[in-house]
Design a protein around this motif. Sequence first.
Motif, mmCIF file in Angstrom:
data_model
loop_
_atom_site.group_PDB
_atom_site.id
_atom_site.type_symbol
_atom_site.label_atom_id
_atom_site.label_comp_id
_atom_site.label_asym_id
_atom_site.label_seq_id
_atom_site.Cartn_x
_atom_site.Cartn_y
_atom_site.Cartn_z
ATOM 1 N N ILE A 596 0.826 -1.215 0.000
ATOM 2 C CA ILE A 596 0.000 0.000 0.000
ATOM 3 C C ILE A 596 0.854 1.257 0.000
ATOM 4 O O ILE A 596 0.542 2.233 -0.683
ATOM 5 N N ASP A 597 1.941 1.245 0.734
ATOM 6 C CA ASP A 597 2.814 2.419 0.833
ATOM 7 C C ASP A 597 4.089 2.174 0.025
ATOM 8 O O ASP A 597 4.938 1.366 0.399
ATOM 9 N N THR A 598 4.210 2.849 -1.091
ATOM 10 C CA THR A 598 5.393 2.703 -1.950
ATOM 11 C C THR A 598 6.246 3.971 -1.945
ATOM 12 O O THR A 598 7.079 4.157 -2.831
ATOM 13 N N SER A 599 6.029 4.825 -0.983
ATOM 14 C CA SER A 599 6.708 6.129 -0.983
ATOM 15 C C SER A 599 8.215 6.002 -0.826
ATOM 16 O O SER A 599 8.956 6.906 -1.230
ATOM 17 N N ALA A 600 8.702 4.907 -0.241
ATOM 18 C CA ALA A 600 10.143 4.745 -0.034
ATOM 19 C C ALA A 600 10.822 4.007 -1.181
ATOM 20 O O ALA A 600 12.034 3.782 -1.145
ATOM 21 N N TRP A 601 10.062 3.627 -2.197
ATOM 22 C CA TRP A 601 10.649 2.910 -3.322
ATOM 23 C C TRP A 601 11.365 3.875 -4.266
ATOM 24 O O TRP A 601 11.034 5.057 -4.353
ATOM 25 N N LYS A 617 2.393 7.154 -4.989
ATOM 26 C CA LYS A 617 1.163 7.546 -5.662
ATOM 27 C C LYS A 617 0.235 6.372 -5.945
ATOM 28 O O LYS A 617 -0.960 6.564 -6.168
ATOM 29 N N ILE A 618 0.785 5.164 -5.982
ATOM 30 C CA ILE A 618 -0.045 3.990 -6.246
ATOM 31 C C ILE A 618 0.392 2.847 -5.336
ATOM 32 O O ILE A 618 1.496 2.848 -4.790
#
Length: 637
Positions: A596-601, A617-618
């Motif tokens: 759900i949280d891909t902000s650190a990718w 964002k997705i």
Amino acid sequence: MGREFMAATNVFSLFLFLSFSSCKVCFAAATTSSLHEQNLSAQLNPFSPRASLIRYWNKQISNSLPKPLFLLSKASPLSAKDSAILTKLATQHSLSSHLDSFCSLANLFCFFDTEQSLGNHDQDSKFALYSNKRFASYGGSRLSGVDSFKNYSNGLNSVADSFLRYSRDSTGHGETFTNYGNDGNVANASFGNYGSGATGGSGTFNNYDNKVNVPGLRFTTYASDGNDHKLSFSSYSDETNVGAQGFNSYGKKGNGVPSEFIAYSRDSNVLESKFTGYGELGNAANDSFTGYGNSGNTPHNNFKSYGTGANSGIDGFSSYRNGANAGQDSFQSYAKNSNSGKVSFTNYGKTFNPGNDSFTDYGKGSKGRTTIGFRSYSLDRSFVVYNDKGVTFSGYSNASSTPSDNGGSVHKRWVEPGKFFRESMLKQGNVMVMPDISDKMPDRSFLPRSIVSKLPFSTTNLARLKELFQASDNSTMVRVLINALAECERVPSHGETKRCVGSVEDMIDFAVSVLGHNVTVRTTENVEGSNKKVMIGSVEGINGGQVTKSVSCHQSLYPYLLYYCHSVPRVRVYKADIVDPESKEKINVGVAICHIDTSAWGPEHGAFVALGSSPGKIEVCHWIFQNDMTWTIADRA
């Protein structure tokens, strides 16, 4: 005491065939899904490692859900007697004296190196669907011609190829490696004195070692003393896991030897490349590193004595290691004592997490107009004794951890269809492509905790591990050991909890420590549907389809079965029937996990390339591949 030990060893050898085969047959029947677990327990010696595991499961897991036979089938096949003998030998540090029996009885994979040779060859050749050969003095002193290696060693486990003195002293001879070693497990290729003294011609490596687990490639005195023998590496080692490439004396004393590294090691995990004596004393060399190491996880690159004493060399590093996670590069004596060289670093090292780069004796003692330029270069760099004439820093970022946009241009690369997908695709009736989810690792079993707890497992004990597995220096086995240890000893990412486990008991303990005692574990049922269009049947959201946390476990390459397990926060996990879109018959039951949280990718992660978005964002989903698994809190006690 000596006679008693020999007697135990003789008993140990006597049971090599009988105990291993009988235990294997016994448990093969027991793992049939229709067999009740009480029947399984009844067939096992109560003192065997598998019987002990079942008791441990009952003690640690609080629910009464059926035991996961796919996991229990990976437990040690050792009989009670064999386990006791091996445990004693492990305690005495004597297992190395019985390595063959240890590996056979315990179902380990202990031999990664092969010995085959094709000898000399002086004609043009096309090698298609070919593998595991050693080429000695192949194509030496050839005049023109082309050798083609297409789909060579693809999809194999433990590839070992050797190219010694290949195309040495040739004139206008070309070598093409296309789709070489892709989707393999341990790709071990050695290029010694490759193209040495060659004039003209070219060596091309396209899609080389992509998606390989632990690629190990050694280029020793590659194109040494060559004259305008162009070398090109395109899509080299992309999406690999924990590999190592060594370029020793590469292009040394070469004359006008251009080298291109395009899209090298993208999306790799802890890849290490060493360039030692690269282009040393070369004349007018032109080397280009474009899109090298982008979006990788902790890539390590070492340039030692690179371009030292070179004359009018041109080196370009464009979009080098952009979007990577941390990483470390070392430039020692780079372009030292060179004459009129030019080195350009453009969009270098714009990592998501700051890396650590060191420039020591960089450009020291160079003559003429040695130009070294750094544009859009990020923080955490150390420059020790560099040439202060001709070194420019343009757009140097001294406080930034924001991923680079590569100057507005992101290289669009190929990502396997279906590897990543959106959560909305997991709806009944949807048709989608399933990637190849088959396991490429060799077949192995866990060790009993009583044995694995007595074996060394750290880089500080590497010497003992080499002795245990009879691994010689620079062998594939040594790289396998080092790579697994490096990944297991890696500092956890922010918010991550991780552990490497060599026994089912250790895996249970880690899952329980993160999720509690009421847990269950799942994996995709089989590999049916791989590389095909499939239809989604009924879908079940685990934990009611709510955002939860899980523990994912992925295999690592090691002599015994070793898993890298880590906590995965903020996910949704699904179980979905996989249906043949033509016959409408169910062919598989897939387990998918949605992050759900891909902000650190990283911004150039393959998921965003495939799905067309950016970090945070997705959500991003993927299937759990064969023999990988995910633990979650059980839906019922």
